[in-house]
Design a protein around this motif. Sequence first.
Motif, mmCIF file in Angstrom:
data_model
loop_
_atom_site.group_PDB
_atom_site.id
_atom_site.type_symbol
_atom_site.label_atom_id
_atom_site.label_comp_id
_atom_site.label_asym_id
_atom_site.label_seq_id
_atom_site.Cartn_x
_atom_site.Cartn_y
_atom_site.Cartn_z
ATOM 1 N N UNK A 70 0.234 11.027 -7.448
ATOM 2 C CA UNK A 70 1.213 11.946 -8.063
ATOM 3 C C UNK A 70 1.861 12.557 -7.578
ATOM 4 N N UNK A 71 1.560 13.321 -6.321
ATOM 5 C CA UNK A 71 2.364 14.257 -5.407
ATOM 6 C C UNK A 71 3.302 13.426 -4.819
ATOM 7 N N UNK A 72 2.927 12.386 -4.125
ATOM 8 C CA UNK A 72 4.062 11.347 -3.744
ATOM 9 C C UNK A 72 5.162 10.925 -4.556
ATOM 10 N N UNK A 73 4.861 10.589 -5.680
ATOM 11 C CA UNK A 73 5.705 10.115 -6.586
ATOM 12 C C UNK A 73 6.764 11.137 -7.581
ATOM 13 N N UNK A 102 -4.344 15.569 -15.363
ATOM 14 C CA UNK A 102 -5.371 16.037 -16.076
ATOM 15 C C UNK A 102 -6.696 14.925 -15.757
ATOM 16 N N UNK A 103 -6.250 13.875 -15.600
ATOM 17 C CA UNK A 103 -7.307 12.724 -15.309
ATOM 18 C C UNK A 103 -8.048 13.354 -14.101
ATOM 19 N N UNK A 104 -7.042 13.564 -12.940
ATOM 20 C CA UNK A 104 -7.623 14.023 -11.563
ATOM 21 C C UNK A 104 -8.822 14.941 -11.674
ATOM 22 N N UNK A 105 -8.370 16.133 -12.439
ATOM 23 C CA UNK A 105 -9.143 17.337 -12.763
ATOM 24 C C UNK A 105 -10.500 16.812 -13.447
ATOM 25 N N UNK A 106 -10.645 15.807 -14.441
ATOM 26 C CA UNK A 106 -11.816 15.273 -15.169
ATOM 27 C C UNK A 106 -12.512 14.451 -14.169
ATOM 28 N N UNK A 107 -11.745 13.713 -13.476
ATOM 29 C CA UNK A 107 -12.522 13.068 -12.324
ATOM 30 C C UNK A 107 -13.161 13.607 -11.276
ATOM 31 N N UNK A 108 -12.491 14.916 -11.191
ATOM 32 C CA UNK A 108 -13.269 15.924 -10.345
ATOM 33 C C UNK A 108 -14.583 16.467 -10.950
ATOM 34 N N UNK A 152 -9.987 9.290 -23.228
ATOM 35 C CA UNK A 152 -8.755 9.853 -24.027
ATOM 36 C C UNK A 152 -7.339 9.865 -23.041
ATOM 37 N N UNK A 153 -7.870 10.203 -21.746
ATOM 38 C CA UNK A 153 -6.427 10.297 -20.910
ATOM 39 C C UNK A 153 -6.263 8.766 -20.323
ATOM 40 N N UNK A 154 -7.282 8.093 -20.083
ATOM 41 C CA UNK A 154 -6.987 6.670 -19.661
ATOM 42 C C UNK A 154 -6.561 5.919 -21.228
ATOM 43 N N UNK A 155 -6.545 6.247 -22.429
ATOM 44 C CA UNK A 155 -5.879 5.578 -23.319
ATOM 45 C C UNK A 155 -4.245 5.892 -23.450
ATOM 46 N N UNK A 156 -4.316 7.293 -23.116
ATOM 47 C CA UNK A 156 -2.882 7.686 -22.792
ATOM 48 C C UNK A 156 -2.073 6.977 -21.704
ATOM 49 N N UNK A 157 -3.034 6.874 -20.775
ATOM 50 C CA UNK A 157 -2.043 5.993 -19.746
ATOM 51 C C UNK A 157 -1.714 4.488 -20.058
ATOM 52 N N UNK A 164 1.616 5.488 -15.711
ATOM 53 C CA UNK A 164 2.038 6.525 -14.473
ATOM 54 C C UNK A 164 2.826 7.839 -14.903
ATOM 55 N N UNK A 165 2.158 8.266 -16.079
ATOM 56 C CA UNK A 165 2.835 9.478 -16.287
ATOM 57 C C UNK A 165 1.993 10.819 -15.459
ATOM 58 N N UNK A 166 2.788 11.612 -15.007
ATOM 59 C CA UNK A 166 2.193 12.411 -13.976
ATOM 60 C C UNK A 166 1.286 13.384 -14.519
#
Length: 166
Positions: free
Chosen positions: A138-141, A117-123, A100-105, A110-112
């Motif tokens: 995300x932090x850098x951007x 939430x994708x990063x949390x899911x990947x973890x 779902x998150x990848x579909x959203x992207x 590049x939506x932060x």
Amino acid sequence: MSAEIEHDEPLTQAIRLREQKNAQAHEQLLALAKRYPQDAAIAYQTAWSHDSLGLEAQAVPFYERALEGPGLPAEYRHGAFVGLGSTLRVLGRYEAARGVLRRGLEEFAHDASLLTFLAMTLYNLGDSREAVRTLLKVTAATSADHQVQAYRPAIEYYADHLDETE
């Protein structure tokens, strides 16, 4: 009177009640969702109501209906992707959340919030490297911190080269 105009005022009222944390909002949204099952905006608002009450599992079908239905404004579509992805993650449905998150992207590149939430899911899926890489980017951007921005090129570089040493 068209169905869309017929439900605009009750939907606006239910949203207002939800924003005021009024319990009647949920009942009103459920009634609207039953009366207008094909309305994507009502489905989205009903999903949000479920989520805000801690009823994550019951929110899922409403988020799915919102994303399947036509005419959902971009702001609501974005919210539906974030809401559904984060809800699926909370429910332990990590593969579905990632999808779902990848579909959203695909729609909101590049939506932060989606990336976070994708990063949390990947973890949760055990892909710590990709989770850290995503969060660093995300932090850098998005960081307004002047020190982070001073080191932005290095942060972006090392996000893709986490294991490099000299």
